[in-house]
Write a protein that holds these residues in place. Structure first.
Motif, short mmCIF file in Angstrom:
data_model
loop_
_atom_site.label_atom_id
_atom_site.label_comp_id
_atom_site.label_asym_id
_atom_site.label_seq_id
_atom_site.Cartn_x
_atom_site.Cartn_y
_atom_site.Cartn_z
N LYS A 125 0.45 -19.48 -14.33
CA LYS A 125 -0.45 -20.59 -13.97
C LYS A 125 0.19 -21.92 -14.37
O LYS A 125 0.61 -22.08 -15.51
N LYS A 157 4.65 -22.74 -4.67
CA LYS A 157 3.73 -21.75 -4.09
C LYS A 157 4.42 -20.97 -2.96
O LYS A 157 4.25 -19.75 -2.83
N ASP A 160 6.92 -18.51 -4.49
CA ASP A 160 6.30 -17.34 -5.10
C ASP A 160 4.78 -17.45 -4.96
O ASP A 160 4.12 -18.13 -5.75
N PRO A 161 4.22 -16.79 -3.94
CA PRO A 161 2.78 -16.91 -3.67
C PRO A 161 1.90 -16.39 -4.80
O PRO A 161 0.70 -16.68 -4.82
N THR A 162 2.47 -15.66 -5.77
CA THR A 162 1.63 -15.19 -6.88
C THR A 162 1.39 -16.31 -7.91
O THR A 162 0.55 -16.17 -8.80
N LEU A 163 2.13 -17.41 -7.80
CA LEU A 163 1.92 -18.51 -8.74
C LEU A 163 0.58 -19.18 -8.45
O LEU A 163 0.21 -19.36 -7.29
N ASP A 164 -0.14 -19.54 -9.51
CA ASP A 164 -1.37 -20.32 -9.33
C ASP A 164 -1.04 -21.76 -9.72
O ASP A 164 -0.91 -22.08 -10.90
N LYS A 193 9.97 -20.29 -16.80
CA LYS A 193 10.11 -18.94 -17.36
C LYS A 193 10.81 -18.99 -18.72
O LYS A 193 10.51 -18.17 -19.59
#
Ligand code: GLC
Length: 487
Positions: A2, A31, A34-38, A484
């Protein structure tokens, strides 16, 4: 993961400079990567935000934000656009004013906003892994996090990144602000203090896990007094967390093949690229009221810029006679300091057929100027990244720039022997060095013989500029690596 970006401006809602463009693109680029990022963004609910966005916002809740001895109301609104949630923090006393900055209480306004960014997490329930703050306006949030929120659930492992888009602006005030207005004491007081003043940017440099400037060269330059605006000591001491990642531009919105403002549209693969560029030039010269030459082709040099000392306007003013003595036409589009506006008006009065200054903000015209110009002059004194040279290149306007900051990292000097490079450069902040670069650029251009070596150079350098990769994808990857590395 997030990520929450805190910023004082963001396209398409409010913009005074490149900061807004970056905040309008980087969250989306992350986004897409990496579409899993909020990824979410938070900014003040300024009076200047257009009504159509205000109408579409939903009210989430409100909270009082303690700042020093006061409790300030904060309403929280949300709005979704292209997969990103934007939060707007409302306090009419601080933000219901025309304009974004330049008030006597800017320090308090943005300290309030920075604290409200943290406090509003209790309203939205969105506690990011990484809080990414930008420039002095939000730089103090990481210090508030340490001073007031660290021991509360949700905030305990939150990491912070500070982006420096321009080190000239630091949020410096009398040091009484630190305790009396911001409510900081002890070691937190020391972190917000620098050379006897309150310094909100320095607070961010101290408290953030990473400090990232908007180009690698600028990250090096600000270690020296010429560029650091007094912050070289603290930056050298905190060098271990300092790095640079160059900005990208929005390639979709800035595409000469389908931008509606550009007639005719063109692409680097067109066999008649030069003719199409010329048609764009004739169109823009007509709009500007500069005469179009039918017999011979004259290069059009453009500057699209804020008129501040940062942008090297002084060099242009100093050398303008020598530049305009040549067979060139020049257009400057921008607004800014009065002394520059009046100097440019004077140049226009002296050279009415060759020089035009448009001293207003006109996005449609700026697209036409990028597309219609042959060269783009950007002799900046310092340039953290610079976006307009990249836009210019995308539209086939070959940059003539000073080798500094992001200009150095995005413009490669053209070498005829190897056919490599995408622009013309000079090193020293000196009007005659700039003049020399302009002459080198124009020399290539004026060849009439279409089979000559210089005519081929003219086309090659333009194509190299148009094919340079300024997508956000590369940079977004680097940001993700930085995130990261700290979480
Ligand atoms: C500031 C800098 C500019 C940079 C922009 C976005 O406006 O002056 O060089 O491109 O921020 O990071």
């Amino acid at each position: 993961m997030k990520i929450l970006f805190a910023t004082s401006e963001c396209v398409p809602f409010v913009k005074t400079g490149g900061l807004a463009d970056v905040l309008g693109s980087l969250p989306k680029a992350l986004k897409q990567l990496d579409p899993t990022l909020d990824v979410r963004v938070v900014l003040p609910l300024y009076e200047d935000i257009p009504q159509k966005y205000r109408d579409a916002m939903r009210f989430i809740g409100s909270k009082y934000v303690p700042l020093g001895y006061k409790n300030n109301y904060c309403g929280v609104f949300a709005f979704d656009l292209e997969g990103i949630t934007y939060y707007f923090l409302d306090n009419e006393f601080f933000f219901k004013r025309g304009g974004l900055y330049g008030f006597f209480d800017d320090g308090e306004r943005f300290a309030f906003f920075s604290k409200a960014v943290l406090e509003s997490m209790q309203v939205t329930g969105f506690y990011p892994d990484v809080l990414h703050v930008n420039d002095w306006q939000t730089a103090i949030a990481p210090l508030f996090l340490d001073a007031f929120y660290r021991l509360t659930d949700g905030y305990k492992t939150m990491k912070t990144v500070l982006s420096v888009h321009n080190i000239e602006f630091q949020g410096r005030m009398d040091k009484y602000c630190i305790d009396h207005i911001f409510g900081l004491s002890g070691r937190f007081y020391s972190e917000a203090e620098y050379k006897g003043d309150t310094n909100m940017l320095k607070a961010g440099i101290e408290a953030s896990n990473k400090v990232i400037t908007v180009s690698p060269s600028y990250a090096e330059e600000i270690l020296y007094p010429y560029y650091s605006y007094g912050l070289e000591n603290i930056l050298n001491a905190r060098k271990f967390k300092l790095s640079g990642i160059v900005n990208g531009i929005d390639l979709e919105k800035n595409n000469p093949e389908n931008n509606k403002n550009i007639v005719p549209p063109f692409s680097v693969n067109d066999s008649d690229l030069e003719a199409k560029k010329k048609a764009n030039k004739d169109e823009v010269l007509k709009i500007l009221g500069l005469e179009t030459d039918t017999k011979k082709e004259v290069p059009l040099i453009a500057m699209i810029t804020r008129l501040t000392h940062q942008k090297g306007i002084d060099l242009f003013i100093a050398a303008h006679h020598e530049i305009l003595k040549q067979d060139v036409k020049i257009v400057v589009l921008g607004t800014g300091e009065w002394k520059y506006e009046s100097a440019l008006r004077e140049i226009e009065a002296t050279y009415p057929a060759k020089f035009k200054a448009v001293l207003s903000f006109q996005p449609n015209l700026s697209d036409k100027i990028y597309a219609g110009s042959d060269f783009f002059l950007m002799p900046s004194k310092f340039e953290p990244c610079g976006l307009s040279q990249m836009l210019a290149m995308r539209y086939g306007s070959v940059p003539i720039v000073r080798e500094t900051g992001g200009l150095k990292d995005t413009v490669v000097p053209y070498v005829s022997a190897t056919k490599e490079g995408n622009g013309f450069t000079f090193k020293t902040f000196d009007a005659y060095d700039m003049l020399d670069a302009v002459k080198r650029a124009v020399a290539n251009y004026v060849a009439v013989d279409k089979t000559s070596k210089s005519y081929l150079d003219r086309i090659t350098v333009r194509k190299n500029a148009m094919t340079a990769d300024f997508s956000w994808t590369k940079s977004a990857k680097k940001y993700l690596e930085e995130y990261k590395s700290i979480i």
